[in-house]
Design an enzyme around this catalytic site. Structure first.
Site, PDB file in Angstrom:
ATOM      1  N   ASP A 339       0.852  -1.194   0.000  1.00  0.00           N
ATOM      2  CA  ASP A 339       0.000   0.000   0.000  1.00  0.00           C
ATOM      3  C   ASP A 339       0.891   1.249   0.000  1.00  0.00           C
ATOM      4  O   ASP A 339       2.104   1.149   0.157  1.00  0.00           O
ATOM      5  CB  ASP A 339      -0.870  -0.063   1.267  1.00  0.00           C
ATOM      6  CG  ASP A 339      -1.922   1.036   1.334  1.00  0.00           C
ATOM      7  OD1 ASP A 339      -2.349   1.539   0.272  1.00  0.00           O
ATOM      8  OD2 ASP A 339      -2.337   1.382   2.463  1.00  0.00           O
ATOM      9  N   GLU A 342       2.765   5.169  -3.810  1.00  0.00           N
ATOM     10  CA  GLU A 342       2.842   6.211  -4.871  1.00  0.00           C
ATOM     11  C   GLU A 342       4.196   6.916  -4.878  1.00  0.00           C
ATOM     12  O   GLU A 342       4.616   7.317  -5.959  1.00  0.00           O
ATOM     13  CB  GLU A 342       1.699   7.221  -4.678  1.00  0.00           C
ATOM     14  CG  GLU A 342       0.316   6.626  -4.876  1.00  0.00           C
ATOM     15  CD  GLU A 342      -0.097   5.697  -3.722  1.00  0.00           C
ATOM     16  OE1 GLU A 342       0.387   5.915  -2.601  1.00  0.00           O
ATOM     17  OE2 GLU A 342      -0.884   4.759  -3.972  1.00  0.00           O
ATOM     18  N   ASP A 419      -9.161   4.103  -2.407  1.00  0.00           N
ATOM     19  CA  ASP A 419     -10.125   4.507  -1.383  1.00  0.00           C
ATOM     20  C   ASP A 419     -11.413   5.105  -1.958  1.00  0.00           C
ATOM     21  O   ASP A 419     -11.645   6.317  -1.887  1.00  0.00           O
ATOM     22  CB  ASP A 419      -9.466   5.495  -0.415  1.00  0.00           C
ATOM     23  CG  ASP A 419      -8.315   4.849   0.331  1.00  0.00           C
ATOM     24  OD1 ASP A 419      -8.218   3.599   0.317  1.00  0.00           O
ATOM     25  OD2 ASP A 419      -7.513   5.590   0.923  1.00  0.00           O
TER      26      ASP A 419
END
Ligand code: MIG
Length: 703
Positions: A339, A342, A419
């Site tokens: 997760d 980025e 999300d």
């Protein structure tokens, strides 16, 4: 000196000249192309050799254009062309008129820029001409850039001039297959990864995760995986386990395994800056962290507080990172969730690290600033994770879920759409999102079923899980401080609906697994837009409620209004005795005429999966014929790469008043081992006969 300089220019020019690099695939270079600033390609698996000159009649050509701080390429688009792809995007399936920014961004609730930039970057557009012929365009660079789709396809990059690759084909399916040749295909996942998966931020402590697992079994709702979000760690330190909440991770995983579950655990990229923390210290010792422009280790805040970030452009760092999985996976962890890659940095500019941070590269990757490597940071992370996991567990197929991605990152792992939230809009949006990711090479994806942010109503959850049974990646997930979102948390009606939905998915596993094999071998996605059923029917081009699973099933959610349907006789079928017509939640599942769908037995998890007793759902076409395929292998390991699989074909044909069903080998040596099927044949929606098919032929009387 001058002479030497000239020679080197000439060499570069001849190596990087416009040319054909595969059948009907052309590469175009801007005159100021600088190979060091763009290559090696992150999208392409291999640098392609030029085969010949581009023929004079080649129509689609980019127009390159240089501005002070931007490099542009534009390709004119004929009126009536439908545009798709561009990766992970909100909004409609059809991308005409859209603008998006490729700058991987943590985007809770998709609020930043109204979702115009998300967690992934795919500098890729699929075009479908009015007549069904198609093309694809890759802007082969990783820099921060924009895609603007109007009467042209325009890429505007903040990096140096980049090359453009254009694919021309007779259909969008053929374009995707060629995209697969160029950027690679997904690996065959372990069978269990196709099962339903249950997650929450977070199931803690370990007793809660066990309780969740037990509930699935007690309530007979099929499920394969329980997920462990960040709270299992000790103060969010990666590769650690909280001593009170998760004192015995091995015991936790054993508990799951004994009940037919797998465990997937989260690993973020940020390493807590803390003396005495072994991961941090070994990273420091190996000089593994991304640098600031002044050459210091960059420090930014994420969950653990101050963190440094592995510089995955460095081969040494990739190795170091991979090795961290050795002891970690030894606790029996089955899969890994990368997760925040980025990377998300809470106190960094724009929620990430500064654009002028410095990556040192190595091997064939040049050193360069973050502006260049940002969009592939997550891809490099999961590649390093994958290599480490494979090294410590070479006999198993790895499973990695990544939030960030780039064109081609499907080679290393699956993804989800980040999300989203528990709203009807997000439920509906999930279909075009998954479709466009599939049309951009990433076929293994799905949204958080039920929606991540905000609480979810019973009604919404019922619809979501009923649809979610058909996503390639089918996982329920929920944010911290939201209501419980397990299938039983909403009362009996929704619990029953969830069971029905997941029973459908599990009984369809033989078909799903065959589709995953197809995706892994051809690059065609599992979930496909409806227009694939008839590429000449332009009325289907914007349909984004109904969709196809493979070529033979058509799914229409209950809430779909005025859905378009392709021509032909698509019969509504029942998979597990359910009747979608009278059901409040379950989508209609239609079967294409002329197809045979293999349906398995009802199971609670994939450790019970068998294909020796199948139901064949047969929809005969006008000529009384139908066919379908079934792919089987061990569901795990790599034997399938050495012929240990079976691909078989079922055919049905009508003669006089009877239908002849037969099975024959297409390929694979497993075929010889599993010859006997118990078949229940559902012919045109009527159960006609049940019989044994001993690798030969079965005759069914129609009257
Ligand atoms: O800042 O690990 O998208 O799925 O539950 C939030 C906690 C970090 C973001 C992921 C979400 C996950 C959450 N993570």
């Amino acid at each position: 000196m001058l002479c030497f300089y000239l020679i080197s220019i000439i060499t570069v020019a001849s190596e990087y000249k416009n040319s054909i690099i595969a059948k009907r695939v052309a590469v175009f270079y801007p005159s100021n192309f600088d190979s060091k600033a763009n290559l090696p390609s992150f999208a392409l698996v291999n640098e392609q050799q030029s085969l010949s000159e581009i023929p004079a009649n080649w129509k689609l050509r980019p127009y390159f254009h240089q501005l002070a701080n931007q490099s542009c390429a534009a390709i004119a688009v004929k009126k009536g062309t439908s545009l798709y792809g561009t990766g992970e995007v909100t909004g409609t399936l059809l991308r005409n008129g859209k603008e998006i920014t490729l700058w991987n961004t943590d985007n809770y609730n998709y609020k930043t820029d109204s979702g115009k930039r998300l967690y992934q970057s795919h500098p890729w557009v699929l075009g479908v001409n009015a007549d069904g012929t198609a093309f694809g365009v890759i802007a082969d660079n990783t820099w921060k850039q924009q895609i603007i789709l109007s009467d042209s396809i325009k890429f505007i990059s903040e990096g140096p001039a980049f090359r453009v690759i254009i694919i021309e084909r007779n259909s969008p399916q053929e374009v995707l297959a060629e995209l697969g040749n160029l950027v690679g295909k997904m690996q065959m996942p372990p069978l269990w990864a196709l099962g339903y998966q249950q997650s929450r931020y977070s199931y803690e402590p370990d007793s809660r995760a066990k309780e969740i697992a037990d509930q699935f079994r007690k309530r007979q709702i099929p499920c394969d995986v329980i997920w462990f979000d960040i709270d299992y760690m000790e103060r969010f330190k990666i590769f650690s386990f909280d001593k009170t909440k998760f004192p015995d991770p091995k015991g936790m995983n054993d508990y799951l395994h004994n009940k037919g579950f797998k465990g997937i655990w989260m690993v973020d990229p940020g390493v807590k800056v803390e003396n005495g923390y072994s991961v941090y210290e070994s990273g420091l010792a190996g000089n593994h962290y991304v640098k600031t422009k002044d050459g210091k280790d960059f420090v930014g805040k994420v969950w653990p507080g101050d963190c440094s970030f592995p510089d995955f452009t460095r081969p040494e760092t990739q190795k170091w990172w991979g090795n961290l999985y050795k002891d970690y996976m030894a606790t029996g962890i089955d899969g890994v969730w990368n997760d925040m890659n980025e990377p998300a940095v809470f106190d960094g500019p724009d929620g990430t690290m500064p654009e002028d941070n410095w990556h040192r590269g190595g091997g064939d990757l040049p050193a360069d600033k973050h502006l260049r490597y940002h969009n592939v940071y997550g891809t490099l992370m999961i590649k390093s994770s994958l290599e480490g996991i494979l090294k410590t567990r070479p006999e198993k197929r790895p499973f990695i879920l990544s939030r960030s991605g780039f064109l081609g990152s499907h080679r290393y792992g699956a993804t989800w759409t980040g999300d989203n939230k528990g709203s009807v809009d997000d439920l509906k949006l999930s279909i075009p999102m998954v479709l466009n990711l599939g049309l951009s090479g990433q076929g293994f994806c799905g949204p958080d079923i039920g929606g991540f942010a905000d609480s979810t109503s019973a009604e919404l959850f019922g619809h979501w899980i009923a649809l979610g049974a058909f996503y390639p990646f089918s996982r329920g997930h929920a944010a911290i401080k939201t209501n419980e979102k397990e299938p039983w948390a909403f009362g009996k009606e929704v619990e029953d609906a969830s069971r029905t939905a997941l029973n459908r998915r599990y009984r369809l596993l033989p078909y799903f697994y065959t589709l995953f094999h197809e995706a892994a071998s051809t690059g065609i996605p599992i979930m496909r837009p409806l227009f694939f059923a008839d590429i000449k029917d332009t009325s289907l081009r914007s349909e984004q409620q109904s969709f196809l699973l493979g070529d033979n099933l058509l799914i229409t959610p209950k809430w779909a209004a005025k859905t378009k349907l392709p021509k032909g006789n698509w019969r509504i079928i029942s998979i597990n005795g359910e009747k979608s017509k009278n059901d409040h939640f379950q989508p209609d599942v239609r079967q294409r005429e002329g197809s045979i769908i293999p349906i398995g037995n009802l199971i609670q998890n994939t450790t019970q999966y068998k294909t020796d007793s199948l139901t064949l759902s047969i929809c005969l076409d006008k000529n009384g014929k139908a066919s379908g395929t079934l792919y089987e292998d061990a569901g795990e390991g790599f034997g399938y790469k050495k012929d240990e699989y079976a691909m078989r074909q079922f055919t049905a044909s009508t003669k006089a008043k009877s239908v002849l069903v037969s099975v024959s080998k297409i390929e694979g040596k497993l075929y010889e081992n599993t010859k006997i099927y118990k078949l229940k044949v559902v012919l045109n929606n009527k159960v006609i006969e049940s019989n044994w098919l001993k690798n030969t032929k079965l005759t069914i009387k129609l009257e």
